[in-house]
Design an enzyme around this catalytic site. Structure first.
Site, mmCIF file in Angstrom:
data_model
loop_
_atom_site.group_PDB
_atom_site.id
_atom_site.type_symbol
_atom_site.label_atom_id
_atom_site.label_comp_id
_atom_site.label_asym_id
_atom_site.label_seq_id
_atom_site.Cartn_x
_atom_site.Cartn_y
_atom_site.Cartn_z
ATOM 1 C CE LYS A 20 22.842 73.225 -117.564
ATOM 2 N NZ LYS A 20 22.914 74.141 -116.517
ATOM 3 C CG ASN A 21 19.788 76.017 -117.617
ATOM 4 O OD1 ASN A 21 20.245 75.133 -117.048
ATOM 5 N ND2 ASN A 21 20.487 77.139 -118.299
ATOM 6 C CB CYS B 83 30.119 81.507 -106.344
ATOM 7 S SG CYS B 83 28.856 82.525 -106.965
ATOM 8 N NE ARG C 183 24.515 81.406 -110.157
ATOM 9 C CZ ARG C 183 24.377 80.294 -110.863
ATOM 10 N NH1 ARG C 183 25.498 79.675 -111.012
ATOM 11 N NH2 ARG C 183 23.328 80.101 -111.847
ATOM 12 C CG ASP D 42 23.364 80.819 -119.628
ATOM 13 O OD1 ASP D 42 24.138 81.388 -118.897
ATOM 14 O OD2 ASP D 42 22.473 80.098 -119.078
ATOM 15 N NE ARG E 122 29.053 70.913 -112.869
ATOM 16 C CZ ARG E 122 28.279 71.088 -111.628
ATOM 17 N NH1 ARG E 122 27.381 71.915 -111.680
ATOM 18 N NH2 ARG E 122 28.644 70.458 -110.623
#
Ligand code: EPZ
Length: 432
Positions: A22-23, A117, A122, A305, A397
């Site tokens: 995904k990233n 957030c 961030r 993560d 997501r």
């Protein structure tokens, strides 16, 4: 509004296929807006962050559609809009990549700062600093980052903190700048390499991605082509931890084992067995688990993560584990939910001290962010009795077919409409 319901106790077994990262995909899709040509991007996970980004790109005047499962066709030849409003970008943090991509292509970008957030401040100061090094002027007004350059010129960019987002953003803008850009103290995550490989495949000249010095020689333009996104390191790690948590025996397929070394090392320390193959990893575990210490760090360190998922497994290890979060200021919000399930955890600053308990017990819990949501699922799989998980928009997501994949491994898990009042408490997921 839906919930996930899990009857804990089933040992996961069998094989699971890991989706595209995904990233990586979110960055590559935005990078493709710099290209006036057709790009076919394969192995794109159909998760909500991707769908949101596709929508943003269409609003900017580009084309983005799935032409078959996990294959995305993009054509941004006619894309002409350089402003992305708050309404457009607020749902997804990765929209900050629009800054680098629009700046690279149009020498101008006006992008709203992503709102909300989940785990602390961030900032985007390093992204803006990088653009300024390349000759752009930047300011923030009325919630928009305004970035403009007469011309982008290659330069030395030193990253004060290792940042995935800032590294990618500078790489995007520098790909179409004049001359050589050198990013020092660059992030080394697998998705940095993937974005560089994508850009190179489309005509860019980027060397050193995966090390802490990246050299980008700007080119006049990029061309279209076909590219396949790498497997998702974090999804793979999540399944490895779920397998261990349930004392299972799972072959996690379509992975790059090298990307999983920090996770394998920690699982071995806990007493699990790990077998590595060319593109798969087998995890086999039996309790008791040994308590261990884990510190999150930029790659190749243990990924932040996977911190919530790892900590969750440690709640039932024998003894005291210490989990230190070094990347984000406040990524322990989910611990309140684990405590509802009987975990014994105290947070002191950046460290969570986990006293192992014999078992967790099922409870209604909330996903407080994407990875915390995955951690709640792991907790539910380990727990005695029934766990109900709310706020599924977070999980959606970043995990493709999460429930289905777990079911195939023998989990007693289902997703269903929520009929309870708790529905009213569901929050809107803003940022990942
Ligand atoms: C990426 O976020 C990931 N998101 C995050 O994954 C991940 O947690 C994070 O990298 C760290 O690995 C995407 O790839 C879309 P950073 P990013 O810039 O790029 C500080 C998930 O669960 N910093 O590497 O936003 C910052 O405060 C998500 O999939 C600055 O100080 O993270 C943090 O402490 C959540 N100034 C550290 O750097 C800046 O300008 C690392 O952040 C930028 C960052």
């Amino acid at each position: 509004m839906e919930k996930i319901v899990i009857l804990g106790g089933a040992e996961l077994s069998g094989e699971v296929d890991i989706s595209g990262a995904k990233n990586s995909a979110v960055a590559i899709i935005v990078a493709a807006i710099m290209i006036k040509d057709v790009c076919i991007i394969e192995n794109v996970p159909a998760v909500s962050d991707i769908l949101v980004l596709m929508d943003i790109i269409r609003k900017l005047g580009g084309e983005a559609e799935f032409i078959k499962d996990n294959v995305l066709r993009m054509d941004c030849t006619k894309l002409c809009e350089v402003e992305a409003s708050y309404e457009t970008v607020r749902k997804i943090r990765a929209s900050s990549y629009l800054m680098g991509a629009l700046l690279g292509r149009f020498k101008e970008a006006r992008v709203a700062l992503p709102g909300g957030c989940d785990f602390g401040v961030r900032p985007i100061d390093l992204h803006l600093k990088g653009f300024r090094c390349l000759g752009a002027e930047t300011n923030i007004e009325y919630g928009l980052a305004n970035i403009k350059a007469e011309a982008l010129k290659g330069a030395a960019v030193y990253m004060d903190t290792v940042s995935v987002g800032a590294t990618i953003n500078v790489m995007l803008a520098a790909a179409l700048a004049d001359g050589l850009t050198v990013i020092e103290n660059a992030a080394r995550e697998p998705h940095i390499v993937d974005v560089a490989n994508f850009l190179n495949c489309m005509g860019a000249n980027i060397k050193g991605a995966g090390t802490d010095v990246i050299k980008i020689k700007g080119v006049e333009s990029l061309h279209g082509g076909t590219y396949s996104v790498i497997p998702d390191q974090i999804e793979a790690g999540t399944f490895m931890l779920a397998a261990a948590a349930t004392q299972g025996d799972v072959l996690v397929k379509n992975v790059i084992p090298k990307h999983l070394e920090s996770i394998s090392a920690k699982l071995i320390e806990m007493g699990a067995e790990i077998e590595e193959f060319d593109d798969s990893v087998r995890v086999k575990a039996r309790r008791p688990f040994k308590a261990i210490n884990v510190k999150t760090l930029p790659y190749p360190g243990f990924p932040t993560d996977l911190q919530p998922q790892m900590l969750t497994v440690l709640t039932v290890a024998e003894g005291t584990s210490i989990v230190t979060e070094n990347v984000w200021d406040n990524r322990f919000k989910y611990i309140a939910e684990l405590k509802r399930m009987g975990a014994n955890i105290n947070v002191e600053g950046r460290a969570a001290i986990v006293e192992g308990v014999p078992r967790l017990t099922g409870s209604p819990v909330q996903a407080t962010d994407l990875r915390a949501g995955a951690a709640m699922v792991i907790a539910g799989l380990m727990a005695n009795g029934v766990t109900e998980i709310y706020n599924l928009n977070y999980i959606d997501r970043g995990y493709e077919n999460f429930v289905e994949k777990l079911k195939m491994l023998g989990a007693q898990i289902t997703r269903r409409k929520n009929d309870k009042k708790l529905d009213e408490r569901e929050e809107t997921a803003e940022t990942v």
